[in-house]
Design a protein around this motif. Structure first.
Motif, PDB file in Angstrom:
ATOM      1  N   ARG A   1       0.835  -1.203   0.000  1.00  0.00           N
ATOM      2  CA  ARG A   1       0.000   0.000   0.000  1.00  0.00           C
ATOM      3  C   ARG A   1       0.872   1.257   0.000  1.00  0.00           C
ATOM      4  O   ARG A   1       2.006   1.240   0.484  1.00  0.00           O
ATOM      5  CB  ARG A   1      -0.913   0.022   1.220  1.00  0.00           C
ATOM      6  CG  ARG A   1      -1.942  -1.107   1.254  1.00  0.00           C
ATOM      7  CD  ARG A   1      -2.948  -0.881   2.376  1.00  0.00           C
ATOM      8  NE  ARG A   1      -2.293  -0.713   3.672  1.00  0.00           N
ATOM      9  CZ  ARG A   1      -1.955  -1.709   4.467  1.00  0.00           C
ATOM     10  NH1 ARG A   1      -2.180  -2.962   4.086  1.00  0.00           N
ATOM     11  NH2 ARG A   1      -1.379  -1.477   5.637  1.00  0.00           N
ATOM     12  N   LEU A   2       0.329   2.331  -0.526  1.00  0.00           N
ATOM     13  CA  LEU A   2       1.018   3.614  -0.490  1.00  0.00           C
ATOM     14  C   LEU A   2       1.312   3.990   0.960  1.00  0.00           C
ATOM     15  O   LEU A   2       0.446   3.922   1.825  1.00  0.00           O
ATOM     16  CB  LEU A   2       0.148   4.694  -1.131  1.00  0.00           C
ATOM     17  CG  LEU A   2       0.769   6.086  -1.256  1.00  0.00           C
ATOM     18  CD1 LEU A   2       1.939   6.067  -2.230  1.00  0.00           C
ATOM     19  CD2 LEU A   2      -0.287   7.093  -1.718  1.00  0.00           C
ATOM     20  N   GLY A   3       2.567   4.329   1.218  1.00  0.00           N
ATOM     21  CA  GLY A   3       2.992   4.650   2.570  1.00  0.00           C
ATOM     22  C   GLY A   3       3.553   3.476   3.337  1.00  0.00           C
ATOM     23  O   GLY A   3       4.136   3.662   4.408  1.00  0.00           O
ATOM     24  N   GLN A   4       3.394   2.277   2.784  1.00  0.00           N
ATOM     25  CA  GLN A   4       3.896   1.066   3.437  1.00  0.00           C
ATOM     26  C   GLN A   4       5.238   0.680   2.819  1.00  0.00           C
ATOM     27  O   GLN A   4       5.458   0.880   1.626  1.00  0.00           O
ATOM     28  CB  GLN A   4       2.884  -0.075   3.232  1.00  0.00           C
ATOM     29  CG  GLN A   4       3.249  -1.400   3.875  1.00  0.00           C
ATOM     30  CD  GLN A   4       2.258  -2.487   3.482  1.00  0.00           C
ATOM     31  OE1 GLN A   4       2.037  -2.748   2.299  1.00  0.00           O
ATOM     32  NE2 GLN A   4       1.642  -3.101   4.472  1.00  0.00           N
ATOM     33  N   THR A   5       6.121   0.115   3.615  1.00  0.00           N
ATOM     34  CA  THR A   5       7.411  -0.350   3.098  1.00  0.00           C
ATOM     35  C   THR A   5       7.399  -1.869   2.954  1.00  0.00           C
ATOM     36  O   THR A   5       6.454  -2.555   3.364  1.00  0.00           O
ATOM     37  CB  THR A   5       8.552   0.071   4.034  1.00  0.00           C
ATOM     38  OG1 THR A   5       8.333  -0.509   5.325  1.00  0.00           O
ATOM     39  CG2 THR A   5       8.618   1.588   4.161  1.00  0.00           C
ATOM     40  N   ILE A   6       8.450  -2.395   2.341  1.00  0.00           N
ATOM     41  CA  ILE A   6       8.643  -3.844   2.198  1.00  0.00           C
ATOM     42  C   ILE A   6       9.936  -4.204   2.899  1.00  0.00           C
ATOM     43  O   ILE A   6      11.014  -3.725   2.515  1.00  0.00           O
ATOM     44  CB  ILE A   6       8.694  -4.257   0.709  1.00  0.00           C
ATOM     45  CG1 ILE A   6       7.343  -3.988   0.037  1.00  0.00           C
ATOM     46  CG2 ILE A   6       9.066  -5.725   0.576  1.00  0.00           C
ATOM     47  CD1 ILE A   6       7.335  -4.258  -1.465  1.00  0.00           C
ATOM     48  N   LEU A   7       9.873  -5.033   3.919  1.00  0.00           N
ATOM     49  CA  LEU A   7      11.059  -5.419   4.672  1.00  0.00           C
ATOM     50  C   LEU A   7      11.970  -6.284   3.813  1.00  0.00           C
ATOM     51  O   LEU A   7      11.490  -7.108   3.016  1.00  0.00           O
ATOM     52  CB  LEU A   7      10.665  -6.164   5.944  1.00  0.00           C
ATOM     53  CG  LEU A   7       9.819  -5.385   6.951  1.00  0.00           C
ATOM     54  CD1 LEU A   7       9.449  -6.276   8.132  1.00  0.00           C
ATOM     55  CD2 LEU A   7      10.553  -4.134   7.422  1.00  0.00           C
ATOM     56  N   ILE A   8      13.272  -6.143   3.985  1.00  0.00           N
ATOM     57  CA  ILE A   8      14.228  -6.888   3.178  1.00  0.00           C
ATOM     58  C   ILE A   8      14.034  -8.397   3.320  1.00  0.00           C
ATOM     59  O   ILE A   8      14.165  -9.148   2.351  1.00  0.00           O
ATOM     60  CB  ILE A   8      15.684  -6.475   3.520  1.00  0.00           C
ATOM     61  CG1 ILE A   8      16.688  -7.196   2.632  1.00  0.00           C
ATOM     62  CG2 ILE A   8      15.995  -6.696   4.988  1.00  0.00           C
ATOM     63  CD1 ILE A   8      16.605  -6.877   1.164  1.00  0.00           C
ATOM     64  N   GLY A   9      13.678  -8.865   4.504  1.00  0.00           N
ATOM     65  CA  GLY A   9      13.474 -10.297   4.697  1.00  0.00           C
ATOM     66  C   GLY A   9      12.230 -10.835   4.033  1.00  0.00           C
ATOM     67  O   GLY A   9      12.058 -12.053   3.917  1.00  0.00           O
ATOM     68  N   GLU A  10      11.331  -9.936   3.600  1.00  0.00           N
ATOM     69  CA  GLU A  10      10.086 -10.345   2.952  1.00  0.00           C
ATOM     70  C   GLU A  10      10.050  -9.994   1.469  1.00  0.00           C
ATOM     71  O   GLU A  10       9.095 -10.332   0.775  1.00  0.00           O
ATOM     72  CB  GLU A  10       8.905  -9.662   3.659  1.00  0.00           C
ATOM     73  CG  GLU A  10       8.793 -10.019   5.143  1.00  0.00           C
ATOM     74  CD  GLU A  10       7.737  -9.193   5.857  1.00  0.00           C
ATOM     75  OE1 GLU A  10       7.077  -8.361   5.187  1.00  0.00           O
ATOM     76  OE2 GLU A  10       7.560  -9.375   7.075  1.00  0.00           O
ATOM     77  N   ALA A  11      11.075  -9.321   0.987  1.00  0.00           N
ATOM     78  CA  ALA A  11      11.045  -8.790  -0.381  1.00  0.00           C
ATOM     79  C   ALA A  11      10.958  -9.887  -1.430  1.00  0.00           C
ATOM     80  O   ALA A  11      10.289  -9.716  -2.464  1.00  0.00           O
ATOM     81  CB  ALA A  11      12.278  -7.927  -0.624  1.00  0.00           C
ATOM     82  N   ALA A  12      11.609 -11.031  -1.202  1.00  0.00           N
ATOM     83  CA  ALA A  12      11.596 -12.102  -2.199  1.00  0.00           C
ATOM     84  C   ALA A  12      10.181 -12.577  -2.494  1.00  0.00           C
ATOM     85  O   ALA A  12       9.868 -12.975  -3.625  1.00  0.00           O
ATOM     86  CB  ALA A  12      12.469 -13.263  -1.729  1.00  0.00           C
TER      87      ALA A  12
END
Length: 433
Positions: A215-226
């Motif tokens: 969502r807009l304003g939300q980030t993606i954690l590096i451990g979950e990016a895959a």
């Protein structure tokens, strides 16, 4: 990170004979794409040997999980990619079982189409396209042509550099490359002139398709990016170097790149690539560690892509004489990438930018440290100062009208069956008046 399971078993074979030993599309691959045939509208399919399994037809026949029918019955993969990694893994396992079980042949064969009879389309409705610059050897080689003593700018080893490209001009393999026109200003000229590019180039890249978005304003954690990556393709970022040299400061690439971006039509899933993962290259001594939001031990240990890349060139004269294409480059993606695919995705969303299913990300040009794996003519010809010689007696510093570029890629590893990406092809046509 995706695990190896029964779908990767090298002993597994399909009742579709052409799949067994196929250099690109054995049953261990099962890439997704969008095709049309026999005058019908585009639909989602999976490549298996020399055939395509029509997933819309298979869904209507009740051969797939009914909950998937809506997402697999459209004319683009966006909805399917948005369902995420768990459904991607489940579909792969179901397809693998179906295509390896001889008793399923009679019910599945009516939904097979020969690839030679199909027209391939863009796999997704691409809402946004972003091109990165993670190939450190390419960045160094290009930077050295302008800044011999300091080729990399200070931010390169801290931040994955990227820019927003033009989604509307992304096209599947085979689309003609019309030579772009624009403003050019050679160093010796006092003022710019408008006309066809004289320094047309290619860039060897991988494309990354976004699956589940944020969502807009939300980030993606590096451990979950895959788990936000739906798959990979080949990408050719066609580049007009003379236009680029004049226009890129202060805001970066524009008309020099947005006239066409070519991609291979089949999307190779992260699941298919599981046996070909490897560690990311170790950072040279003295390089800064990634900032915490980009640092993940599992990604560093398993985020490299052992994808072998290949580029060939054929000119009109070579084709007329029946000469083999000239190999320009052979390299490996893992050796070229300073930042991993997961780091690219995490950084892209790190300011709250909303990535969406079907968005396309380019890695940037993937060149290796040695001359055998350079990913652009700008590097190969040393900025035009060292043209290459061809078997036809011609030379090339940059692309001429009638030239055809072909990108190809495959993966090989001990204990695994070779899989491939197919090809990404483009032929240069003269500029339009």
């Amino acid at each position: 990170m995706t695990m190896i399971d029964e779908t990767h078993d090298p002993a597994r074979t399909s009742w579709i004979d052409s799949a067994n030993g196929h250099p690109d599309f054995p049953v261990q691959n099962l890439p997704l794409g969008v095709f049309s045939a026999a005058g019908e509208d585009p639909r989602i399919g999976v490549a298996i040997g020399e055939m395509i399994l029509d997933l819309r037809g298979a869904a209507k026949a009740g051969l797939l999980d009914p909950s998937w029918s809506g997402a697999l019955s459209g004319s683009a993969l966006n909805d399917w990619f948005g369902r995420g990694a768990a459904d991607s893994r489940a579909l792969r396992r179901m397809l693998s079982a179906m295509l390896c079980d001889e008793s399923r042949r009679a019910e599945i064969e009516p939904h097979l189409v020969a690839q030679r009879e199909a027209t391939m389309h863009l796999p997704c409705a691409i809402g946004d396209y972003t091109d990165f610059y993670v190939g450190i050897h390419h960045a160094t080689n290009v930077g050295r042509q302008f800044r011999p003593d300091n080729p990399l700018l200070p931010n390169y080893k801290y931040v994955p550099i990227g820019y927003h490209g033009r989604a509307s001009s992304v096209r599947p393999s085979g689309e003609a490359v019309v030579r772009p026109s624009g403003q050019r200003k050679p160093p010796e000229a006092d003022t710019p002139a408008y006309g066809p590019s004289r320094r047309l180039d290619y860039e060897l890249e991988l494309g990354i398709f976004i699956g589940r978005g944020n969502r807009l304003g939300q980030t993606i954690l590096i451990g979950e990016a895959a788990d936000h990556i739906a798959g990979y393709c080949l990408l050719n970022d066609w580049s007009a170097r003379d236009l680029q040299a004049w226009e890129y400061q202060p805001l970066g690439p524009f008309l020099a790149k947005n006239f066409l971006t070519s991609i291979s039509p089949w999307v190779v899933t992260p699941e298919a690539l599981a046996p070909f993962r490897k560690p990311m290259p170790a950072r040279p001594e003295g390089d800064p560690a990634p900032l915490p939001y980009l640092a993940d031990d599992a990604d560093q240990a398993n985020g490299g892509l052992a994808i072998k890349l290949d580029v060939t060139l054929s000119t009109a004269k070579m084709r007329e004489a029946g000469l083999k294409p000239h190999r320009l480059s052979q390299g490996e993606a893992a050796a070229a990438m300073y930042w991993s695919a997961a780091q690219i995705v995490t950084h892209h969303a790190s300011n709250g930018c909303n990535l969406q299913p079907g968005d396309l990300i380019g890695t940037g040009t993937l060149s290796t440290a040695d001359d055998n794996g350079l990913g652009s003519l700008l590097e190969i010809s040393r900025g035009g100062k060292a043209p290459i010689s061809l078997a036809s007696g011609e030379t090339r510093a940059f692309l001429e009208d009638g030239d055809e570029l072909e990108l190809a890629a495959h993966c090989e590893a001990p204990g695994a069956v070779r899989i491939g990406f197919g090809t990404c092809v483009g032929r240069v046509l003269p500029a339009q008046p």
